[in-house]
Design a protein around this motif. Structure first.
Motif, short mmCIF file in Angstrom:
data_model
loop_
_atom_site.label_atom_id
_atom_site.label_comp_id
_atom_site.label_asym_id
_atom_site.label_seq_id
_atom_site.Cartn_x
_atom_site.Cartn_y
_atom_site.Cartn_z
N ALA A 43 1.01 -1.54 0.30
CA ALA A 43 -0.16 -0.01 -0.13
C ALA A 43 0.51 1.27 -0.15
CB ALA A 43 -0.66 0.01 1.61
N LEU A 44 1.73 1.37 0.63
CA LEU A 44 2.62 2.48 0.99
C LEU A 44 3.41 2.65 -0.61
CD1 LEU A 44 4.31 2.34 4.49
CD2 LEU A 44 2.24 3.00 4.03
N ARG A 45 3.80 1.88 -0.92
CA ARG A 45 4.11 1.59 -2.34
C ARG A 45 3.78 2.77 -3.45
NH1 ARG A 45 9.18 -0.66 -3.85
NH2 ARG A 45 8.99 -1.42 -5.58
N VAL A 46 2.33 2.18 -3.04
CA VAL A 46 1.09 2.26 -3.81
C VAL A 46 1.47 3.50 -4.15
CG1 VAL A 46 -1.33 2.46 -4.90
CG2 VAL A 46 -0.30 0.04 -4.56
N LEU A 47 1.15 4.23 -2.75
CA LEU A 47 0.85 5.51 -2.51
C LEU A 47 2.13 6.34 -3.10
CD1 LEU A 47 -0.80 7.78 -1.11
CD2 LEU A 47 0.93 7.33 0.72
N ALA A 48 3.00 5.68 -3.26
CA ALA A 48 4.63 6.67 -3.09
C ALA A 48 4.96 6.54 -4.29
CB ALA A 48 5.95 6.11 -2.42
N GLY A 49 3.85 6.30 -5.21
CA GLY A 49 4.37 5.79 -6.95
C GLY A 49 5.31 4.73 -7.26
N LEU A 50 5.81 4.21 -6.39
CA LEU A 50 6.35 2.93 -6.70
C LEU A 50 5.97 1.91 -7.29
CD1 LEU A 50 8.71 2.70 -3.90
CD2 LEU A 50 9.06 3.99 -5.82
N ALA A 51 4.44 1.82 -7.34
CA ALA A 51 3.79 0.15 -7.94
C ALA A 51 2.33 0.65 -8.24
CB ALA A 51 4.18 -0.46 -6.87
N ARG A 52 2.03 0.38 -9.14
CA ARG A 52 0.56 0.75 -9.70
C ARG A 52 -0.42 0.19 -9.84
NH1 ARG A 52 0.73 2.53 -15.87
NH2 ARG A 52 2.39 3.28 -15.71
N PRO A 53 -1.32 0.67 -8.73
CA PRO A 53 -2.70 -0.50 -8.97
C PRO A 53 -3.11 -1.06 -9.64
CG PRO A 53 -3.38 2.07 -8.72
CD PRO A 53 -1.49 2.14 -8.55
N THR A 54 -3.74 -2.18 -9.34
CA THR A 54 -4.21 -2.86 -10.29
C THR A 54 -5.60 -1.74 -10.41
OG1 THR A 54 -3.93 -4.90 -9.67
CG2 THR A 54 -5.61 -4.66 -11.29
N SER A 55 -6.46 -1.15 -9.63
CA SER A 55 -7.51 -0.12 -9.82
C SER A 55 -7.86 0.18 -8.21
CB SER A 55 -8.79 -1.69 -9.69
OG SER A 55 -9.41 -2.43 -8.67
N GLY A 56 -8.54 1.18 -8.61
CA GLY A 56 -8.41 2.54 -7.79
C GLY A 56 -7.74 3.87 -7.32
N SER A 57 -7.40 4.37 -6.62
CA SER A 57 -5.98 5.36 -6.33
C SER A 57 -6.65 5.67 -4.74
CB SER A 57 -6.84 6.58 -7.09
OG SER A 57 -8.22 7.59 -5.65
N ALA A 58 -4.71 6.46 -5.46
CA ALA A 58 -4.49 6.85 -3.75
C ALA A 58 -3.20 8.05 -3.91
CB ALA A 58 -3.24 5.84 -3.35
N THR A 59 -3.95 8.91 -3.03
CA THR A 59 -3.41 9.90 -3.55
C THR A 59 -3.42 10.85 -2.08
OG1 THR A 59 -5.74 10.97 -3.32
CG2 THR A 59 -5.65 9.95 -5.65
N VAL A 60 -2.19 12.18 -2.57
CA VAL A 60 -1.36 13.27 -1.98
C VAL A 60 -2.55 14.12 -2.61
CG1 VAL A 60 -0.19 14.53 -0.81
CG2 VAL A 60 0.06 11.39 -1.60
N LEU A 61 -3.16 14.95 -1.78
CA LEU A 61 -3.40 15.94 -1.60
C LEU A 61 -4.46 16.63 -3.33
CD1 LEU A 61 -0.57 18.37 -1.04
CD2 LEU A 61 -1.93 17.99 0.48
N GLY A 62 -5.03 15.35 -3.67
CA GLY A 62 -5.98 14.88 -4.35
C GLY A 62 -5.57 14.63 -5.63
N ARG A 63 -4.59 14.03 -5.99
CA ARG A 63 -3.98 14.17 -7.09
C ARG A 63 -2.83 12.36 -6.44
NH1 ARG A 63 -1.07 19.85 -9.69
NH2 ARG A 63 -2.95 20.50 -9.92
#
Length: 237
Positions: A43-63
């Motif tokens: 989950a943290l890797r997805v948030l930091a842009g190190l892994a791409r989610p299969t679906s859904g979104s993880a955002t910081v300040l809306g992006r």
């Protein structure tokens, strides 16, 4: 603000994350808990842009991370203190980070002072640092740009009792200044003392989330954690 919205991530058909949703609000510390292999690091890797989610979104300040205009000013991350270059001094590591962010050299001295490495430690190579010193340096690197969100994965590893108290006070101070802090840790007692909100996951799914009072209902965080995760699969994620 940090937000996970229905995030799923699969590796070769195996779901490491399954429909994960939660929010880390400004001015709060959110404890992110789960057994080994529950999906926290994914989950943290997805948030930091190190892994791409299969679906859904993880955002910081809306992006998503990849769309942030100045990511170092918007989110600071410490996912692996062991990734710091062992041949550079602590001061050099922070100086390079400051240069990339366009920050003045004075910021390096401020951060070294903040993390307790302003003495002779600043001139030592990272390869000679203890784990606790590397953790302090990694936290300092994450804080260089005065980010509005902070993500830390097991930051207390290697810290002595004095260092753990320092980290606790640091995180509370950052939250008090409006920062959104996401803290992944196995040290449940420390999370209990610093967190405003708890998210527990197992088998890649959110098992429960809420305040300590809402989740505990008179139980300790440790007992709540053990009760909720007793039947979860601990396969690697």
């Amino acid at each position: 603000m940090i937000e996970f919205h229905r995030v799923s991530k699969a590796y070769k058909g195996v779901r490491a994350l399954d429909d994960v949703s939660f929010t880390v609000r400004p001015g709060t510390v959110t404890g992110f808990l789960g057994p080994n292999g529950a999906g926290k690091s994914t989950a943290l890797r997805v948030l930091a842009g190190l892994a791409r989610p299969t679906s859904g979104s993880a955002t910081v300040l809306g992006r998503p991370y990849a769309e942030l205009e100045r990511p170092g000013y918007e989110i600071g991350t410490l996912l692996d203190a062991g990734a710091l270059h062992p041949g550079r001094t602590g001061r050099e590591v922070l100086t390079l980070g400051a240069m990339l962010l366009g920050l003045p050299r004075t910021r390096v001295g401020e951060v070294l002072e903040l993390v307790g490495l302003s003495g002779k430690e600043a001139g030592q190579t990272v390869g000679r640092y203890s784990l606790g010193m590397r953790q302090r340096l990694g936290i300092g690197h994450a804080l260089l740009g005065h980010p509005r969100a902070l993500v830390l994965d097991e930051p207390a590893n290697g810290l002595d009792p004095q260092g753990i108290r320092w980290m606790r006070e640091l995180l509370r101070g950052l939250a008090g200044s409006g920062c959104a802090v996401l803290l992944s840790s196995h040290l449940l007692h420390e999370v209990e003392q610093v967190a405003d909100h708890i998210v527990m996951i197992g088998r890649g799914r959110v098992l429960a989330q809420g305040s300590l009072e809402e989740l505990g209902r008179g139980r300790s965080l440790e007992q709540t954690f053990l009760d909720l995760t007793a039947d979860t699969d601990r396969s690697p994620a």
